[in-house]
Scaffold this motif. Structure first.
Motif, mmCIF file in Angstrom:
data_model
loop_
_atom_site.group_PDB
_atom_site.id
_atom_site.type_symbol
_atom_site.label_atom_id
_atom_site.label_comp_id
_atom_site.label_asym_id
_atom_site.label_seq_id
_atom_site.Cartn_x
_atom_site.Cartn_y
_atom_site.Cartn_z
ATOM 1 N N UNK A 104 0.808 -1.221 0.000
ATOM 2 C CA UNK A 104 0.000 0.000 0.000
ATOM 3 C C UNK A 104 0.842 1.272 0.000
ATOM 4 N N UNK A 105 2.125 1.163 0.403
ATOM 5 C CA UNK A 105 2.995 2.339 0.416
ATOM 6 C C UNK A 105 3.622 2.623 -0.943
ATOM 7 N N UNK A 106 3.503 1.676 -1.875
ATOM 8 C CA UNK A 106 4.007 1.890 -3.223
ATOM 9 C C UNK A 106 5.514 1.982 -3.323
ATOM 10 N N UNK A 107 6.238 1.270 -2.453
ATOM 11 C CA UNK A 107 7.702 1.343 -2.494
ATOM 12 C C UNK A 107 8.346 -0.043 -2.520
ATOM 13 N N UNK A 108 7.635 -1.029 -3.055
ATOM 14 C CA UNK A 108 8.177 -2.383 -3.108
ATOM 15 C C UNK A 108 8.211 -2.991 -1.727
ATOM 16 N N UNK A 109 9.400 -3.296 -1.241
ATOM 17 C CA UNK A 109 9.552 -3.835 0.111
ATOM 18 C C UNK A 109 10.430 -2.920 0.951
ATOM 19 N N UNK A 110 10.398 -1.626 0.654
ATOM 20 C CA UNK A 110 11.169 -0.675 1.459
ATOM 21 C C UNK A 110 10.523 -0.453 2.814
ATOM 22 N N UNK A 111 9.185 -0.488 2.853
ATOM 23 C CA UNK A 111 8.472 -0.306 4.113
ATOM 24 C C UNK A 111 7.203 -1.139 4.082
ATOM 25 N N UNK A 112 6.543 -1.238 5.224
ATOM 26 C CA UNK A 112 5.315 -2.022 5.303
ATOM 27 C C UNK A 112 5.540 -3.333 6.024
ATOM 28 N N UNK A 113 4.907 -4.398 5.517
ATOM 29 C CA UNK A 113 5.037 -5.737 6.091
ATOM 30 C C UNK A 113 5.778 -6.605 5.084
ATOM 31 N N UNK A 114 6.878 -7.204 5.506
ATOM 32 C CA UNK A 114 7.741 -7.933 4.575
ATOM 33 C C UNK A 114 8.088 -9.329 5.072
ATOM 34 N N UNK A 115 8.394 -10.192 4.125
ATOM 35 C CA UNK A 115 9.080 -11.444 4.401
ATOM 36 C C UNK A 115 10.526 -11.225 3.984
ATOM 37 N N UNK A 116 11.437 -11.227 4.949
ATOM 38 C CA UNK A 116 12.853 -10.970 4.687
ATOM 39 C C UNK A 116 13.611 -12.292 4.664
ATOM 40 N N UNK A 117 14.446 -12.468 3.657
ATOM 41 C CA UNK A 117 15.130 -13.739 3.451
ATOM 42 C C UNK A 117 16.610 -13.509 3.165
ATOM 43 N N UNK A 118 17.409 -14.523 3.439
ATOM 44 C CA UNK A 118 18.786 -14.569 2.966
ATOM 45 C C UNK A 118 18.932 -15.809 2.095
ATOM 46 N N UNK A 179 -3.814 -8.058 -14.411
ATOM 47 C CA UNK A 179 -3.520 -9.120 -15.373
ATOM 48 C C UNK A 179 -3.903 -10.492 -14.831
ATOM 49 N N UNK A 180 -4.606 -10.506 -13.688
ATOM 50 C CA UNK A 180 -5.103 -11.714 -13.039
ATOM 51 C C UNK A 180 -3.992 -12.602 -12.488
ATOM 52 N N UNK A 181 -2.782 -12.053 -12.329
ATOM 53 C CA UNK A 181 -1.677 -12.798 -11.738
ATOM 54 C C UNK A 181 -1.237 -12.128 -10.443
ATOM 55 N N UNK A 182 -0.692 -12.943 -9.542
ATOM 56 C CA UNK A 182 -0.256 -12.436 -8.248
ATOM 57 C C UNK A 182 0.889 -11.447 -8.407
ATOM 58 N N UNK A 183 0.764 -10.303 -7.763
ATOM 59 C CA UNK A 183 1.867 -9.347 -7.672
ATOM 60 C C UNK A 183 2.541 -9.490 -6.313
ATOM 61 N N UNK A 184 3.862 -9.584 -6.328
ATOM 62 C CA UNK A 184 4.638 -9.697 -5.097
ATOM 63 C C UNK A 184 5.798 -8.702 -5.171
ATOM 64 N N UNK A 185 5.553 -7.440 -4.802
ATOM 65 C CA UNK A 185 6.629 -6.440 -4.837
ATOM 66 C C UNK A 185 7.819 -6.906 -4.017
ATOM 67 N N UNK A 186 9.023 -6.639 -4.508
ATOM 68 C CA UNK A 186 10.201 -7.127 -3.803
ATOM 69 C C UNK A 186 11.382 -6.193 -3.989
ATOM 70 N N UNK A 187 12.377 -6.364 -3.139
ATOM 71 C CA UNK A 187 13.634 -5.631 -3.231
ATOM 72 C C UNK A 187 14.774 -6.582 -2.883
ATOM 73 N N UNK A 188 15.927 -6.362 -3.495
ATOM 74 C CA UNK A 188 17.146 -7.098 -3.161
ATOM 75 C C UNK A 188 18.171 -6.120 -2.612
ATOM 76 N N UNK A 189 18.943 -6.558 -1.616
ATOM 77 C CA UNK A 189 19.998 -5.732 -1.031
ATOM 78 C C UNK A 189 21.314 -6.493 -1.083
ATOM 79 N N UNK A 190 22.422 -5.759 -0.946
ATOM 80 C CA UNK A 190 23.730 -6.405 -0.986
ATOM 81 C C UNK A 190 24.796 -5.468 -0.427
ATOM 82 N N UNK A 191 25.971 -6.053 -0.210
ATOM 83 C CA UNK A 191 27.179 -5.296 0.108
ATOM 84 C C UNK A 191 28.177 -5.506 -1.022
ATOM 85 N N UNK A 192 28.964 -4.487 -1.296
ATOM 86 C CA UNK A 192 29.931 -4.590 -2.391
ATOM 87 C C UNK A 192 31.153 -5.421 -2.019
#
Length: 262
Positions: A104-118, A179-192
């Protein structure tokens, strides 16, 4: 004491758990963590694209059976093969964040409720019913900690990337692009490069505010099916109750309006 009733009461919690698992809801997510902004402790801009989730396939339920659809507005759990790609020679301590609230915040997984994974090595799903193997068969361990890394030497730079099998719990069945398909906004993070030890998603804040990439309209091959008797707003269920109709009492008279005389 009624021994039969006593035995039934002992079996009831297990029966309820089995029922909830069968419909894909098993209580609070075992991998629910904060979204990126909470992990980083600041706003992020996510302008780099060194690592991203390119697509997902082989979707199944938590028992490993093929999963083809979900019910709009309801939350459910699933397992899928996510294809991860890097454009760099190597990136460390990859974090994968999925917005499970419909974004609902329109920022992918930057804020809100997330499933965080490694990314982890291959392992049996630690959550009930322990039926599917999760993780990656080709993840690198370049810095000796628990959060796996990715590099070009092991194929993560290929167009299709490499597969990471993940379990996502309590995701909202949501279609934001009609489009009748599930949307799952996501983000990836990393260190250089190698940094502090990373042992969980709590340690995967991007090494700078730009070291993340987000996809707000990411699709999975899951049909978003309409629910029965549901009223929804932005795919969040707000009412399922039928309107209450007051019966007309016998003491109330219903008189047809009189027309004007000719």
């Amino acid at each position: 004491m009624n021994s039969i009733g006593s035995r039934n009461s002992e079996y009831l919690p297990a029966a309820i758990l089995l029922l909830l698992a069968a419909i894909g809801f098993v209580g609070p997510s075992a991998n629910a963590e904060s979204c990126i902004r909470e992990q980083a402790g600041q706003s992020v801009v996510c302008t780099a694209n060194d690592v991203r989730i390119t697509f997902a396939d082989n979707v199944r339920d938590i028992f490993g059976a093929p999963l083809l659809e979900c019910v709009r507005g309801e939350s459910f759990s699933f397992i899928a093969d996510f294809h991860i790609r890097t454009t760099a020679t190597a990136r460390y301590d990859i974090g994968l964040y999925f917005g499970t609230d419909g974004d609902p915040n329109g920022d992918g997984a930057s804020s809100g409720v997330c499933s965080a994974q490694i990314i982890k090595d291959r392992h049996v799903d630690p959550a009930y019913p322990h039926a599917v193997v999760l993780g990656s068969a080709v993840a690198a361990n370049l810095d000796g900690d628990a959060c796996r890394d990715i590099n070009s030497a092991q194929g993560w730079r290929n167009i299709a990337g490499k597969i990471v099998t993940l379990r996502i719990d309590n995701a909202l069945c949501h279609d934001s692009d009609a489009d009748e398909k599930l949307n799952l906004p996501n983000c990836a993070t990393w260190s250089n490069g190698a940094a502090a030890a990373c042992n969980s998603p709590n340690n995967t804040a991007p090494s700078s505010s730009s070291n993340c990439s987000c996809d707000l309209s990411f699709n999975l091959p899951i049909l978003v099916a309409p629910g029965s008797n549901q009223v929804t707003e932005n795919d969040h269920q707000i009412s399922t109750a039928a309107p209450r109709i007051r019966p007309v009492l016998l003491s109330e008279s219903i008189t047809a309006p009189q027309g004007d005389a000719d």
